[in-house]
Design an enzyme around this catalytic site. Structure first.
Site, PDB file in Angstrom:
ATOM      1  N   ILE A 468      35.050  18.831   6.696  1.00 34.58           N
ATOM      2  CA  ILE A 468      35.849  17.721   7.234  1.00 34.58           C
ATOM      3  C   ILE A 468      36.142  17.937   8.722  1.00 34.58           C
ATOM      4  CG2 ILE A 468      36.778  17.161   4.985  1.00 34.58           C
ATOM      5  CD1 ILE A 468      39.377  18.532   5.658  1.00 34.58           C
ATOM      6  N   ILE A 616      39.206  36.806   8.392  1.00 29.45           N
ATOM      7  CA  ILE A 616      38.851  35.592   9.121  1.00 29.45           C
ATOM      8  C   ILE A 616      37.319  35.496   9.138  1.00 29.45           C
ATOM      9  CG2 ILE A 616      38.987  34.413  11.353  1.00 29.45           C
ATOM     10  CD1 ILE A 616      41.657  34.536   9.735  1.00 29.45           C
ATOM     11  N   ASN A 618      35.213  33.339  10.391  1.00 30.79           N
ATOM     12  CA  ASN A 618      34.610  33.022  11.701  1.00 30.79           C
ATOM     13  C   ASN A 618      35.755  32.794  12.683  1.00 30.79           C
ATOM     14  OD1 ASN A 618      33.666  31.578  13.981  1.00 30.79           O
ATOM     15  ND2 ASN A 618      31.900  30.819  12.838  1.00 30.79           N
ATOM     16  N   GLY A 689      43.149  30.931   3.156  1.00 32.73           N
ATOM     17  CA  GLY A 689      43.114  29.735   3.985  1.00 32.73           C
ATOM     18  C   GLY A 689      43.879  29.978   5.278  1.00 32.73           C
ATOM     19  N   VAL A 690      43.511  29.229   6.320  1.00 29.57           N
ATOM     20  CA  VAL A 690      44.251  29.388   7.572  1.00 29.57           C
ATOM     21  C   VAL A 690      44.500  28.045   8.273  1.00 29.57           C
ATOM     22  CG1 VAL A 690      42.294  29.765   9.148  1.00 29.57           C
ATOM     23  CG2 VAL A 690      44.463  30.918   9.578  1.00 29.57           C
ATOM     24  N   GLU A 692      45.785  25.097   7.416  1.00 30.94           N
ATOM     25  CA  GLU A 692      47.094  24.453   7.316  1.00 30.94           C
ATOM     26  C   GLU A 692      48.230  25.360   7.777  1.00 30.94           C
ATOM     27  OE1 GLU A 692      46.270  21.090   3.955  1.00 30.94           O
ATOM     28  OE2 GLU A 692      47.167  22.938   3.272  1.00 30.94           O
TER      29      GLU A 692
END
Ligand code: MOS
Length: 733
Positions: A468, A616, A618, A689-690, A692
């Site tokens: 997205i 992380i 990327n 996840g990062v 949000e």
């Protein structure tokens, strides 16, 4: 592959490709205009017709009559669809308001008709000739008015309680009791909702712009009353979603109905002014926060109540969520209350729950710090917890909030902040600094993929995962390249098609970790198949430089695969680890703002986020995610507010001129630091996840900086100059 024990060492740990700052693999397609978005599949099928959506002019009531006679005779018109002509429709699992209204109307700009014509202009012109008469009913449009009639929601966790909150709060030597409000907000993604539908007998193909292919495939099937297998969704490129494209919207359903009526392909885009009231939004909240503390800053009681509204059958904005996890404190309570409102449907937007919840909680912490005379960074550190404060037997898998705060304070130059508000001036600017903690849960979701190697050694990954704008193509290519021991230029990634294995999809910042873990699982199988075919021991085989190697022997994987290729498919599914451990992501936001001493205009001068969010995958795409989210946080803090017309019941500022959002160029400096963290509890990728996390806390950090600059405490977002100007200390003029 079932993931139910913490990840041990695996090929991803080599970090030759994963963890490196690769450019987006699909970047050239996007920058050259050759990545088709949903409205741009001009050559996918011939004979495309255009649909134009008509939205309801009332918020509540019913359609008395629709006359399409005149419109039907207009030039180029092929078909007109209304609830009368559409046939019986079901409802999807993920939307409350029906996507085609009538005769009952549930909200303003609910779709009531689609006009299909040879050109877009003809459809739009004919739509003006459709005569709709309504019977309008009185509706409830004001959250503050409906607050007292709000009820305990029936879903989720409407309340939580530990110890004796009321008693502990009453006895606390230092108390804070304050109420904060956040307004209705719009996703305002760049690409509008758009779909093109083609029927082949009773099989539907829908090119669309959607974050969650499998959910939406199911919902379109439910709504149309056809088997899910008869629906194909294609959504490989998406110009932003932010939660607004988690579910199918009117464009998708009406394209399908229009194509059925017109007997040819029909494409439908929602116009920008339609998006704000037709599609869901982030609901407004009223939040009361009470914190009791000892004089040395230990929280003894913490309570958070939040009121929000939605249409019948809807859900609350879960704004109390961060308060359930972020700080220690033996006595606690949270409560959600849901008012019945007749505004457009409320739903997930950019870190639902945490983002608006932290906008309140993290101002409250700033206010408490001031009452205590303790530095706001220190107050947060004092109240850290390494276990779920509601269920102390559950540790966090990784929790480095303190390190985020300390690193950020050091790197940002927090020491230079004047503790007394209004003390720092730079020419015309009053300068202030603010801090807030960032918190967002890490959700893990089953995710599948298919991986193939061909005779040339090219690795192709297929999964219905979406990109997205987040970088999914790139991190999936990195994962497959690392696992198969090839360069990233030897990997082809194909996404966003329901013909591919079902993935996690993109939502709730679960996509990166879950979808790459699914690709990992498929690659493990492919490695085994290749090793076996090469006659090597699968357990000992190594994949490097395009070769599979065992001891002294090695072969190119393309040669092993041969002309027929080798394909493997698997999915990752998650076991008890996500329950025995609390998985969350943490960060700290630091901002410096300037407030014009005369006009009270606010400028963001510097922002820094420090994030602890697992491996992380990327750093370049992750940084882009975080600075994008920080920019959204600036919007929430200073600009974004859907203005409610309380008589008719709609959002007045329904375009990007009236609903302004900031861009990166509005902010002079944005920096992101990722702490070096791996979380073996989260998945074989050890990532979380990062995306949000980056928005969570930003609003409050800015509001706190405004207070530090001016001494004016604004508790009602957005923080606009009209809320400051009357209260500015005279001395600053
Ligand atoms: Mo997110 S608001 O789940 O796209």
């Amino acid at each position: 592959m079932k993931f139910d024990t913490p990840a041990s060492a695996n090929p991803i740990d080599l970090l030759k490709i994963v963890g490196q700052p690769f450019d987006r693999v699909e970047g050239p397609r996007k920058t050259t205009g050759t990545a088709p978005y949903a409205y741009e599949w001009h050559n996918a099928v011939p004979n495309q017709a255009y649909g134009y959506v008509i939205g309801s002019a009332i918020a509540k009531g019913r359609i008395f009559s629709i006359s399409v006679t005149e419109a039907r005779r207009a030039p180029g018109v092929i078909a007109i669809v209304t609830a009368d002509s559409a046939g019986k429709l079901g409802k999807g699992k993920w939307n409350n308001a029906r996507l085609l209204g009538g005769p009952e109307i549930q909200h303003y700009h609910q779709a009531v008709a689609l006009v299909v014509a040879e050109t877009f202009e003809q459809a739009r012109a004919a739509a003006q000739l459709v005569r709709v008469r309504y019977v309008q009913e009185k509706g409830a449009f004001d959250l503050a008015n409906s607050r007292d009639s709000a009820l305990k929601p029936k879903t989720g966790t409407p309340e939580s309680s530990v110890g004796d909150f009321a008693g502990a709060f009453a006895n606390a030597p230092v108390q804070l009791d304050a109420t904060y409000t956040t307004p209705d907000q719009a996703h305002a993604m760049m690409e509008p909702h758009a779909s093109m539908a083609v029927w082949d007998g009773d099989h539907l193909t829908l090119w669309t712009s959607n974050q969650m292919i499998d959910w939406s495939r199911g919902d379109i099937a439910l709504t149309l009353g056809i088997p899910k297998e008869n629906v194909r969704l294609i959504s490989p490129y998406i110009g932003g979603g932010f939660g607004g494209k988690l579910f199918i919207r009117a464009d998708a359903l009406l394209a399908a109905l229009g194509a059925r009526a017109a007997r040819r392909p029909v494409k439908v885009a929602l116009t920008r002014p339609m998006m704000f009231n037709n599609t869901p939004h982030r609901p407004a909240t009223i939040q009361r926060i009470r914190i009791g503390a000892t004089r040395d800053g230990k929280i003894t009681a913490i309570g958070h109540e939040s009121w929000s509204g939605d249409i019948e059958g809807g859900k609350p904005e879960n704004a109390v969520q961060p308060t359930r996890f972020l700080y220690a404190g033996a006595n606690r309570m949270t409560a959600l209350r849901l008012a019945s409102l007749d505004l457009p449907e409320g739903n997930a937007m950019r870190a639902p729950g945490e983002a608006p919840g932290l906008m309140a909680l993290e101002i409250a912490m700033d206010e408490l710090a001031e009452k205590l005379g303790i530095d706001p960074v220190e107050l947060r550190i004092i109240n850290d917890t390494q276990v779920d404060p509601e269920k102390p037997q559950r540790p966090f898998s990784e929790r480095r909030l303190i390190e985020c705060l300390r690193t950020g304070a050091e790197r940002f130059g927090w020491k230079a902040r004047g503790a007394r508000p209004g003390a720092v001036r730079d020419g015309q600017w009053l300068v202030g600094m603010g801090v807030a903690a960032a918190f967002r849960n890490n959700q893990v979701t089953k995710s599948g993929a298919r991986v193939r190697v061909d005779g040339a050694g090219i690795v192709t990954v297929e999964t219905d995962m979406t990109d997205i704008g987040t970088g999914s193509y790139t991190i999936i290519a990195q994962t497959a390249a690392e696992m198969m021991g090839v360069g990233i230029d030897r990997v082809v990634v194909r996404l966003g098609d329901s013909n591919f294995p079902v993935s996690s999809g993109s939502g709730g910042q679960w996509g990166a970790n879950s979808s790459t873990a699914g690709v990992y699982a498929a690659c493990v199988k492919l490695r085994e198949a290749i090793a076996q075919k090469a006659g090597f021991d699968p357990a000992a085989a190594q994949f490097e430089g395009g070769q599979v190697r065992s001891g002294e022997r090695s072969m190119p994987i393309g040669a092993v695969a041969g002309a027929s290729g080798i394909v493997a498919e698997d999915f990752i599914e998650f076991g008890e680890l996500s329950k025995t451990f609390q998985q969350s992501t943490f960060g700290a936001h630091f901002v410096e703002i300037g407030v014009d001493a005369a006009t009270c205009e606010i400028r963001v001068r510097r922002m820094l986020a420090v994030c602890a969010a697992g491996r992380i995958l990327n750093p370049k795409s992750a940084r882009s995610q975080v600075i994008g989210a920080m920019t959204m946080g600036v919007g929430a803090a200073l600009m974004e507010e859907l203005a409610v017309d309380r008589r008719i019941g709609y959002f007045v500022n329904h375009d990007l001129a009236g609903y302004e959002v900031p861009v990166h160029a509005d902010i002079a400096s944005q920096e992101v630091i990722f702490l070096d963290e791996t979380d073996p509890i989260s998945s074989p990728m050890k990532a979380k996840g990062v995306g949000e996390l980056g928005i969570c806390g930003v609003g409050a950090a800015i509001a706190n900086a405004v207070y530090n600059a001016t001494g004016v405490r604004v508790r009602d977002y957005p923080v606009t100059l009209d809320k400051l100007i009357a209260k500015m200390p005279v001395a600053t003029w």
